[in-house]
Design an enzyme around this catalytic site. Sequence first.
Site, PDB file in Angstrom:
ATOM      1  NE  ARG A   1      32.111  49.744  -4.988  1.00 32.10           N
ATOM      2  CZ  ARG A   1      32.691  49.518  -3.815  1.00 32.10           C
ATOM      3  NH1 ARG A   1      34.023  49.445  -3.736  1.00 32.10           N
ATOM      4  NH2 ARG A   1      31.969  49.359  -2.725  1.00 32.10           N
TER       5      ARG A   1
ATOM      6  CB  SER B   1      36.783  59.023  -3.877  1.00 30.38           C
ATOM      7  OG  SER B   1      36.551  58.642  -5.205  1.00 30.38           O
TER       8      SER B   1
ATOM      9  CB  VAL C   1      45.509  63.418 -18.846  1.00 32.73           C
ATOM     10  CG1 VAL C   1      45.165  63.784 -20.293  1.00 32.73           C
ATOM     11  CG2 VAL C   1      44.940  62.038 -18.514  1.00 32.73           C
TER      12      VAL C   1
ATOM     13  CB  ALA D   1      33.667  65.005  -6.078  1.00 33.24           C
ATOM     14  CB  ALA D   2      33.085  65.688 -11.113  1.00 33.88           C
TER      15      ALA D   2
ATOM     16  CG  ASP E   1      35.455  72.177  -7.738  1.00 39.55           C
ATOM     17  OD1 ASP E   1      34.227  72.082  -7.605  1.00 39.55           O
ATOM     18  OD2 ASP E   1      36.253  72.084  -6.783  1.00 39.55           O
TER      19      ASP E   1
ATOM     20  CD1 TRP F   1       5.548  86.087  14.320  1.00 41.45           C
ATOM     21  CD2 TRP F   1       5.814  85.732  12.131  1.00 41.45           C
ATOM     22  NE1 TRP F   1       4.333  86.278  13.731  1.00 41.45           N
ATOM     23  CE2 TRP F   1       4.463  86.081  12.376  1.00 41.45           C
ATOM     24  CE3 TRP F   1       6.201  85.465  10.823  1.00 41.45           C
ATOM     25  CZ2 TRP F   1       3.514  86.167  11.355  1.00 41.45           C
ATOM     26  CZ3 TRP F   1       5.270  85.554   9.808  1.00 41.45           C
ATOM     27  CH2 TRP F   1       3.942  85.902  10.075  1.00 41.45           C
TER      28      TRP F   1
ATOM     29  CB  CYS G   1      34.601  70.571   1.848  1.00 41.80           C
ATOM     30  SG  CYS G   1      34.069  70.946   0.164  1.00 41.80           S
TER      31      CYS G   1
ATOM     32  CE1 TYR H   1       7.952  78.869  18.665  1.00 47.91           C
ATOM     33  CE2 TYR H   1       5.802  77.857  19.041  1.00 47.91           C
ATOM     34  CZ  TYR H   1       6.858  78.642  19.479  1.00 47.91           C
ATOM     35  OH  TYR H   1       6.832  79.196  20.732  1.00 47.91           O
TER      36      TYR H   1
END
Length: 459
Positions: free
Chosen positions: A73, A42, A83, A12-13, A287, A438, A46, A430
């Site tokens: 891309r 990618s 690495v 992800a990151a 993470d 409420w 989760c 509501y």
Amino acid sequence: MTERLVVIGGDAAGMSAASQARRRRSEDDLEIVAFERGRHTSYSACGIPYWIGGAVTGPEDLIARTADEHRARGIDLRLGTEVTEVDTERGRVRSRDPYGQEEWVSYDHLVFGTGAVPLRPPLPGIDAPGVHGVQTLDDAEAALAALDRGEVRRAVVVGGGYIGVEMAEAMLRHGLEVTLVDRNLEPMNTLDPDMGRLVRGELEGLGVRVASGAPVREVLTGRDGRVRAVSTDDDEYPADIVVLGLGVRPATDLARAAGLPLGASGGLLTDRAMRVRGAERLWAGGDCVEVLNLVSGAEQHVPLGTHANKHGRIIGTNIGGGYETFPGVVGTAVSKVCEVEIARTGLKESQARAAGLQFVTAVIESTSRAGYYPDSAPMTVKMTAERVTGRLLGVQIVGREGAAKRVDIGAVALTAGMTVDQMIDLDLGYAPPFSPVWDPVLVAARKVADAVAADLRKG
């Protein structure tokens, strides 16, 4: 002159950073090389419990963008390549490909997107056949293969956090007898114990045997070497399959070896632009980093895909010549086990105490819809507010359909720094199919506001 961006970690990151940087800078201006030691890129970790449980049909549903799509891309994505060293003085990384060939690659910008690694305590038998983690797609494939053997009747899930309860559901959906073993006194340690007790009751109602306050001491094996039971100080729990859900730690061994700044949890420390503190050309997200908790003011490790994708976009924007920052988090998370929904945001009581805050709490029981409307479901809401000021500090919810996402009201209020008195007047939607007159969150706000006022009167 063409610059080179090197990304360590293809999920992800890391890939969000690479993709965003590519949108802003052409291949003639910025070369991008990304290293991923696994076979996939990618993807949504989760979603793994839901694939194992059958709600998701296959791994392709969890992959947001394939390696070939990234390459098309203009990103040189190298799978199966790890690495092994970062040389910050010379601006280069050492990589090792699937054939064992090593290469030094120089960088102008380096992104750490190394993620997190599952906690796997050095217990006897922990690596025996039949013991499974659920961190990667490969892990999920191995667990499904084990379940398909046809000889599995009993499952032990070790750990009562998010992954633990989600995997308990997955095992139930395979028709197994399920035991959840947790070292904490109540499952879902991200909640206060009184709310965790509600989760335990719901799990037991679903047929899950819950062994609380029971740290695992050994994984026992049979004559064939395969797992046969999990042992604690007090008991043994028979198992044909064991699933580990003990949480994760930041994967920062490379950063530690390079002498980069780490926080209390071992996560990389960054500034608000997601640049590694004290380093001009180094970036980190996801993470493997610690982030600011906006409620407590402390740095915290929060391993969630939502943050990882935001971090990556911010990093890519900044490398691409733009400007973005990450303000921090309030600690929002939701989960479920079968029909039971679990949610929290902000601080639980122990976190508030650790931050030096004094507080009052209120717990209310309500329903997801108007009581007279069909299929109205119960929920319990716990709210915490600061003494004297009434500033909202946290919300926890356990209930059925319609419960979990109500925590987002609390998340917005926390981000805005609202008091519980201000929350009472929120103009929420509501209608009887969606809420009582409420809303349960507002009922909790009223009750905790009364507690704040009563505390002030006492002096």
